[in-house]
Scaffold this active site. Structure first.
Site, mmCIF file in Angstrom:
data_model
loop_
_atom_site.group_PDB
_atom_site.id
_atom_site.type_symbol
_atom_site.label_atom_id
_atom_site.label_comp_id
_atom_site.label_asym_id
_atom_site.label_seq_id
_atom_site.Cartn_x
_atom_site.Cartn_y
_atom_site.Cartn_z
ATOM 1 N N GLY A 87 2.937 5.362 -5.904
ATOM 2 C CA GLY A 87 3.671 6.543 -6.336
ATOM 3 C C GLY A 87 4.909 6.851 -5.534
ATOM 4 C CG ASP B 136 -6.419 4.992 -3.007
ATOM 5 O OD1 ASP B 136 -7.505 5.587 -2.935
ATOM 6 O OD2 ASP B 136 -5.340 5.509 -2.663
ATOM 7 N N GLY C 82 -1.775 4.475 -8.247
ATOM 8 C CA GLY C 82 -0.765 3.432 -8.295
ATOM 9 C C GLY C 82 0.283 3.731 -7.238
ATOM 10 N NE ARG D 197 1.992 0.251 4.832
ATOM 11 C CZ ARG D 197 1.859 0.991 3.733
ATOM 12 N NH1 ARG D 197 1.901 0.410 2.547
ATOM 13 N NH2 ARG D 197 1.711 2.282 3.808
ATOM 14 C CG ASP E 285 9.257 14.380 -3.137
ATOM 15 O OD1 ASP E 285 8.499 13.467 -2.745
ATOM 16 O OD2 ASP E 285 9.580 15.342 -2.419
ATOM 17 N N GLY E 286 8.179 11.198 -4.606
ATOM 18 C CA GLY E 286 8.301 9.812 -4.183
ATOM 19 C C GLY E 286 8.927 9.624 -2.818
#
Length: 465
Positions: free
Chosen positions: A92, A251, A90, A180, A126-127
């Protein structure tokens, strides 16, 4: 707010309802330093007149754009990673921030983030995104766009003032958030997740959504075939331009066929089917020469996810055949463009030249992009032998045969004139030199100079170039 008249915000995602994403909040960053602004594409989508502060508000504070998503959405998906199914994926470290309509061609476009903070799918991460990773993505998307590859665009990079610890970079390292611009963020893994949870009605719903907004002229029974054709074209573009994606998991495959999500990518220094981009790809699963095979494998996994809502399985066979035919057709067409040949010349002659060229490149280890540039330039002026352009590499029988075959093929009358000075490459040493200037002395000028050599508008701390 300083928006152009051609700005058209959209929120189509909400029409899908629940079960496809999760509302999230963006991270709070200690700093917000604008390092890159893609002014060309900003103007294309109606954001070119935003002030610097408005830009930062939307792309580092994540203030919603008018008439678009009211809150960011972390998209749900699964996927095969190195052929192993992973149900814990997903968004993240990113999310869908906004949707817009491209006034130029009417396409629906997404603005997505990378490095915008943790989500329910961060899996102990930590994203965040490293600044080096952001710089690498700017370079990848811009160079691929320059080469004519169907790629996402890097709209913005903002340095965020955090120190990150990474295993694959000297740490602590600087952080950034990237925006993006993409033609959909719906992945093969989006359908795989729904199939995994046996949510057949949602698969139908997502298929209808994709058909309505991304393939409006396609019949439902031709949906898979249309996807296969788009993916085949992009794969051929990668191969002709010597691009190695590195992580072709399901993915990382987009339902519209667009190339996106650049991590350990590389470009071929010389032709080598075994060339592998990712250091962690120990088996060379995603080596340059295996990319078409692995993309086809990914399409097979997509067909499995879709099969529960497509009772007539012949649509998948048509799709697979379309992939193979489109990939070969597009490869030969792009080979003509890369060498200046008129694509209406006899197909068998073009194929013979193509395979002879690959054989020479593999044997000689000649610089990949430079050799194609020499072929293109020589085909404009046949007055001297091709081998004179590089006697050390080209003085052999293989090049004489290439020269003979190429001279028998007419030049495309619409091919632009080029010189040896028009050669542009993006090899790992170039990327590292650009990053070294940023990392050691905070000198961004080498990056902007390189981007401007590709005829792309760049942004520097001292103003637009």
């Amino acid at each position: 707010m300083s928006l152009s008249k051609n700005y058209q915000g959209l929120d189509l995602w909400k029409t899908l309802g629940e079960g496809f994403s999760d509302p999230v909040e963006g991270a709070k960053f200690p700093q917000k330093i604008l390092r890159y602004r893609n002014q060309k594409w900003a103007e294309q989508i109606g954001l070119g007149e935003l002030t610097d502060q408005e830009w930062l508000d939307h792309f580092s504070l994540f203030k919603p754009l008018p008439d678009s998503l009211s809150q960011p959405q972390a998209l749900r998906y699964h996927g095969h990673q190195f052929t192993h199914y992973n149900p814990e994926l997903g968004d993240g470290r990113g999310f869908l921030l906004a949707q817009l309509k491209d006034p130029g061609d009417g396409r629906i476009l997404d603005l997505g983030t990378k490095g915008s903070g943790q989500t329910p799918y961060s899996r102990r991460g930590d994203g965040r995104l490293t600044l080096k990773g952001a710089v690498r993505e700017i370079l990848a998307t811009t160079y691929l766009e320059y080469q004519g590859v169907n790629t996402s665009k890097t709209l913005s990079v903002i340095e965020t003032g955090e120190e990150l610890i990474r295993n694959d970079e000297p740490s602590p390292t600087r952080s950034a958030v990237l925006i993006r611009l993409s033609h959909s963020h719906i992945r093969f893994g989006t359908f795989q997740r729904l199939a995994y949870h046996k949510e057949n009605e949602k698969i139908n719903q997502l298929v209808d959504y994709v058909l309505k907004y991304y393939y409006p002229d396609t019949d439902r029974n031709d949906f898979f075939q249309a996807v296969c054709k788009q993916v085949a074209k992009t794969t051929a573009q990668w191969m002709i331009h010597g691009f190695v994606h590195g992580v072709l998991n399901t993915d990382n495959m987009n339902i519209t066929g667009e190339s996106f999500d650049y991590g350990p990518y590389r470009f071929l220094p010389y032709y080598d089917p075994q060339f592998t981009a990712a250091y962690f790809d120990q088996s060379s699963l995603y080596a340059y020469g295996r990319q078409a095979q692995m993309v086809f494998w990914n399409l097979e996994r997509l067909s499995e996810a879709l099969s529960v809502v497509f009772p007539d399985k012949s649509c998948f066979e048509r799709g697979f055949k379309a992939f193979q035919k489109t990939f070969e057709d597009e490869t030969l067409f792009l080979f003509c463009k890369k060498t200046g040949i008129d694509p209406i010349e006899p197909r068998e002659k073009i194929k013979n030249l193509f395979y002879l060229t690959l054989q020479f490149l593999e044997k000689s280890k000649a610089p990949y992009e430079a050799f194609f540039n020499d072929l293109y330039c020589w085909h404009q002026d046949l007055n001297q032998p091709l081998r004179n352009l590089n006697r050390e590499l080209y003085w052999n029988k293989e090049v004489e045969e290439i020269e003979k075959l190429l001279s028998e093929l007419k030049r495309d009358p619409n091919a632009p004139f080029k010189t040896k000075s028009d050669l542009r490459t993006l090899l790992i040493n170039q990327i590292e030199e650009i990053w070294k200037s940023i990392d050691q002395s905070n000198d961004w000028q080498p990056l902007y100079t390189y981007l401007n050599s590709l005829k792309v508008d760049a942004f520097s701390p001292n103003g637009r170039n």
